[in-house]
Design a protein around this motif. Sequence first.
Motif, mmCIF file in Angstrom:
data_model
loop_
_atom_site.group_PDB
_atom_site.id
_atom_site.type_symbol
_atom_site.label_atom_id
_atom_site.label_comp_id
_atom_site.label_asym_id
_atom_site.label_seq_id
_atom_site.Cartn_x
_atom_site.Cartn_y
_atom_site.Cartn_z
ATOM 1 N N THR B 2 0.848 -1.177 0.000
ATOM 2 C CA THR B 2 0.000 0.000 0.000
ATOM 3 C C THR B 2 0.883 1.226 0.000
ATOM 4 O O THR B 2 2.029 1.172 0.440
ATOM 5 C CB THR B 2 -0.854 0.035 1.295
ATOM 6 O OG1 THR B 2 -1.888 -0.905 1.194
ATOM 7 C CG2 THR B 2 -1.439 1.413 1.555
ATOM 8 N N GLU B 150 4.486 1.628 1.387
ATOM 9 C CA GLU B 150 5.714 1.753 0.592
ATOM 10 C C GLU B 150 6.075 3.228 0.467
ATOM 11 O O GLU B 150 5.779 3.894 -0.518
ATOM 12 C CB GLU B 150 5.489 1.130 -0.787
ATOM 13 C CG GLU B 150 6.673 1.209 -1.732
ATOM 14 C CD GLU B 150 7.916 0.544 -1.196
ATOM 15 O OE1 GLU B 150 8.630 1.181 -0.386
ATOM 16 O OE2 GLU B 150 8.158 -0.617 -1.581
ATOM 17 N N LYS B 152 9.151 4.965 0.680
ATOM 18 C CA LYS B 152 10.458 5.528 0.310
ATOM 19 C C LYS B 152 10.491 6.167 -1.079
ATOM 20 O O LYS B 152 11.014 7.268 -1.247
ATOM 21 C CB LYS B 152 11.546 4.455 0.410
ATOM 22 C CG LYS B 152 11.896 4.089 1.853
ATOM 23 C CD LYS B 152 13.100 3.180 1.913
ATOM 24 C CE LYS B 152 13.511 2.896 3.354
ATOM 25 N NZ LYS B 152 14.772 2.114 3.414
ATOM 26 N N TYR B 153 9.939 5.473 -2.088
ATOM 27 C CA TYR B 153 10.051 5.992 -3.467
ATOM 28 C C TYR B 153 9.465 7.390 -3.584
ATOM 29 O O TYR B 153 9.994 8.247 -4.284
ATOM 30 C CB TYR B 153 9.339 5.060 -4.453
ATOM 31 C CG TYR B 153 9.947 3.686 -4.574
ATOM 32 C CD1 TYR B 153 11.203 3.505 -5.137
ATOM 33 C CD2 TYR B 153 9.265 2.564 -4.118
ATOM 34 C CE1 TYR B 153 11.763 2.247 -5.247
ATOM 35 C CE2 TYR B 153 9.813 1.295 -4.236
ATOM 36 C CZ TYR B 153 11.063 1.136 -4.803
ATOM 37 O OH TYR B 153 11.608 -0.118 -4.908
ATOM 38 N N LYS B 155 8.918 9.676 -1.131
ATOM 39 C CA LYS B 155 9.202 10.643 -0.066
ATOM 40 C C LYS B 155 10.007 11.857 -0.520
ATOM 41 O O LYS B 155 9.691 12.995 -0.123
ATOM 42 C CB LYS B 155 9.902 9.946 1.105
ATOM 43 C CG LYS B 155 10.110 10.841 2.316
ATOM 44 C CD LYS B 155 10.541 10.052 3.530
ATOM 45 C CE LYS B 155 10.726 10.950 4.747
ATOM 46 N NZ LYS B 155 11.893 11.862 4.602
ATOM 47 N N PRO B 156 11.041 11.671 -1.372
ATOM 48 C CA PRO B 156 11.855 12.849 -1.724
ATOM 49 C C PRO B 156 11.046 14.021 -2.279
ATOM 50 O O PRO B 156 11.288 15.169 -1.905
ATOM 51 C CB PRO B 156 12.832 12.289 -2.767
ATOM 52 C CG PRO B 156 13.026 10.868 -2.352
ATOM 53 C CD PRO B 156 11.640 10.429 -1.900
ATOM 54 N N ILE B 157 10.060 13.752 -3.128
ATOM 55 C CA ILE B 157 9.310 14.857 -3.725
ATOM 56 C C ILE B 157 8.469 15.572 -2.657
ATOM 57 O O ILE B 157 8.322 16.797 -2.673
ATOM 58 C CB ILE B 157 8.427 14.372 -4.906
ATOM 59 C CG1 ILE B 157 7.885 15.559 -5.687
ATOM 60 C CG2 ILE B 157 7.297 13.461 -4.430
ATOM 61 C CD1 ILE B 157 8.969 16.392 -6.332
ATOM 62 N N ASP B 159 9.387 15.746 0.529
ATOM 63 C CA ASP B 159 10.388 16.505 1.295
ATOM 64 C C ASP B 159 10.722 17.825 0.616
ATOM 65 O O ASP B 159 10.898 18.852 1.270
ATOM 66 C CB ASP B 159 11.683 15.688 1.434
ATOM 67 C CG ASP B 159 11.575 14.597 2.495
ATOM 68 O OD1 ASP B 159 10.818 14.791 3.457
ATOM 69 O OD2 ASP B 159 12.234 13.546 2.336
ATOM 70 N N ASP B 180 2.477 8.490 -8.075
ATOM 71 C CA ASP B 180 2.840 8.018 -9.410
ATOM 72 C C ASP B 180 4.259 7.440 -9.416
ATOM 73 O O ASP B 180 4.511 6.384 -9.998
ATOM 74 C CB ASP B 180 2.711 9.164 -10.421
ATOM 75 C CG ASP B 180 3.132 8.732 -11.817
ATOM 76 O OD1 ASP B 180 2.629 7.689 -12.295
ATOM 77 O OD2 ASP B 180 3.973 9.416 -12.429
ATOM 78 N N SER B 181 5.180 8.121 -8.718
ATOM 79 C CA SER B 181 6.555 7.616 -8.642
ATOM 80 C C SER B 181 6.593 6.247 -7.975
ATOM 81 O O SER B 181 7.347 5.363 -8.380
ATOM 82 C CB SER B 181 7.431 8.585 -7.836
ATOM 83 O OG SER B 181 7.522 9.829 -8.475
ATOM 84 N N SER B 185 7.452 2.160 -9.411
ATOM 85 C CA SER B 185 8.563 1.397 -8.838
ATOM 86 C C SER B 185 8.131 0.149 -8.091
ATOM 87 O O SER B 185 8.937 -0.752 -7.885
ATOM 88 C CB SER B 185 9.372 2.292 -7.896
ATOM 89 O OG SER B 185 9.946 3.366 -8.615
#
Lengths: 281, 281
Positions: B2, B150, B152-153, B155-157, B159, B180-181, B185
């Motif tokens: 999820t 899920e 991690k994929y 999170k950067p955007i 942040d 979407d990112s 992945s």
Amino acid sequence: MTYCIAISTNNGLVFCSDSRTNAGPDMLSSYSKMHLFQPATDRVFCILSAGNLATTQAIIERIRQDIDEGSPRSLLTCQKINEGAHYVAEVSREEQNLAQQATGGSGIDTSASILFGGQIQGGKHRIYLVYSAGNFISDSDETPFLQIGESKYGKPILDRILHRETSLDDAARCAIVSMDSTIRSNATVGPPIEVLVYEADSFNTAHYVRLDAEDTYLRDIKRSWDETLKAGFLALPLFEWEKRSQIGATTTGAQPPQTESLPAEPLQQQPVAPGVPGNDQ
Amino acid sequence: MTYCIAISTNNGLVFCSDSRTNAGPDMLSSYSKMHLFQPATDRVFCILSAGNLATTQAIIERIRQDIDEGSPRSLLTCQKINEGAHYVAEVSREEQNLAQQATGGSGIDTSASILFGGQIQGGKHRIYLVYSAGNFISDSDETPFLQIGESKYGKPILDRILHRETSLDDAARCAIVSMDSTIRSNATVGPPIEVLVYEADSFNTAHYVRLDAEDTYLRDIKRSWDETLKAGFLALPLFEWEKRSQIGATTTGAQPPQTESLPAEPLQQQPVAPGVPGNDQ
């Protein structure tokens, strides 16, 4: 932790690694994880290492020794890059076994994984991911990059940008942005960031940079990228209710109308298979 | 798997969830993980759920039942949003215990985690992450979003973009890009994507969209974002060797000069602490 990326485009290779090592959050230090090997003018290899530092140092030491001592099997004697990958995988397996014996029963994880790449004259440039188990894979046209360590945070940008046709320097910038995203999210991945850009058939490793946290170029890339993302958000298409509210504001001053309401029931009922007590959401 | 996101800005709340459930890669189905509760006109709550589907359905069912049956403790009776979070955490703990007893010894993971948020009139809008252990945290000015599944994929955007000052609709678009990112992945995270935008003090949940894979708006956002990133890369600053090569090309036609060479030694030797057989790279 570690984050390393190897990229293979039509024009050559890009290697990128962080430099943070840690034994617990209170035991951070800085080591290069990028190891260059040019045992002869007709070949160049780069190894990026992740895992137990004692093990990876033993692996790198052994690979250097085999070259220096003229061992019958080494990165100097291999005829093809694939043969080199087999050799590196074998050294990795053996050194991991030795480390396991040395620390047996201590419960310490002595495993290591490796990104290996380069070119031997007459052959194509290639990259390989050597798993801690000792087997390895190469890249593909669909996935022109390989990662080890903390790979999730930085993967989406690689997925979106990288193709075989991407220019080497753009690929290197993509790796730096991917690394920066990871460093923001995982405190055990950190600068200096090392980047090596290898142009196919050049056998020249001059295009190398090491970017520490305060590096001007790294700061410029981060600033430029942040500006790109923030500007990009303003360019994204509006929700229906925003458009209507804009129209409303300029004409009737009406409130955004109600859009579809939230479903009370699951989108699509599908029975769980017999013997499956519950799907994992 | 999820992926769910809850965002709290100065202007309100954003909730975003995927809809894929799986019991193994060969057992995919689609369920809404977004659950809306409006037991009275003075309050609105949204729950996003992750974990074992049987457990999360039991939790949601129990919360609805407590409202419908006029139970002394429910989302209808709580005076403050924080009291609601305590109640949801308690229900989650109890239903997880029941699920554990029911499946005891089967080795199935029956745990569940929850994003809970909303507003009760007279109080501020808030979001909470209820861990599977049953304890919970809220957001902060430094971290105005919470994630489950899920995480991690995507999170950067979050942040890079999200602040308390971010507009609600921009925050919702940021959540969609993050989703979407993640969908690109991880095959066990998938559409439809549900998005609820709640404007503080409105007690109105009209701004809701459900975006399936072929949705025009989702396609437009993906296209626009891909264009932004690709254009952004062309705007990133050049490496030294690129600048020099450009100058060279336009004047002497010189080759890019050699930059600093790769260090043979670690960047910074730091002894490993006694008793630490090897740092974890």
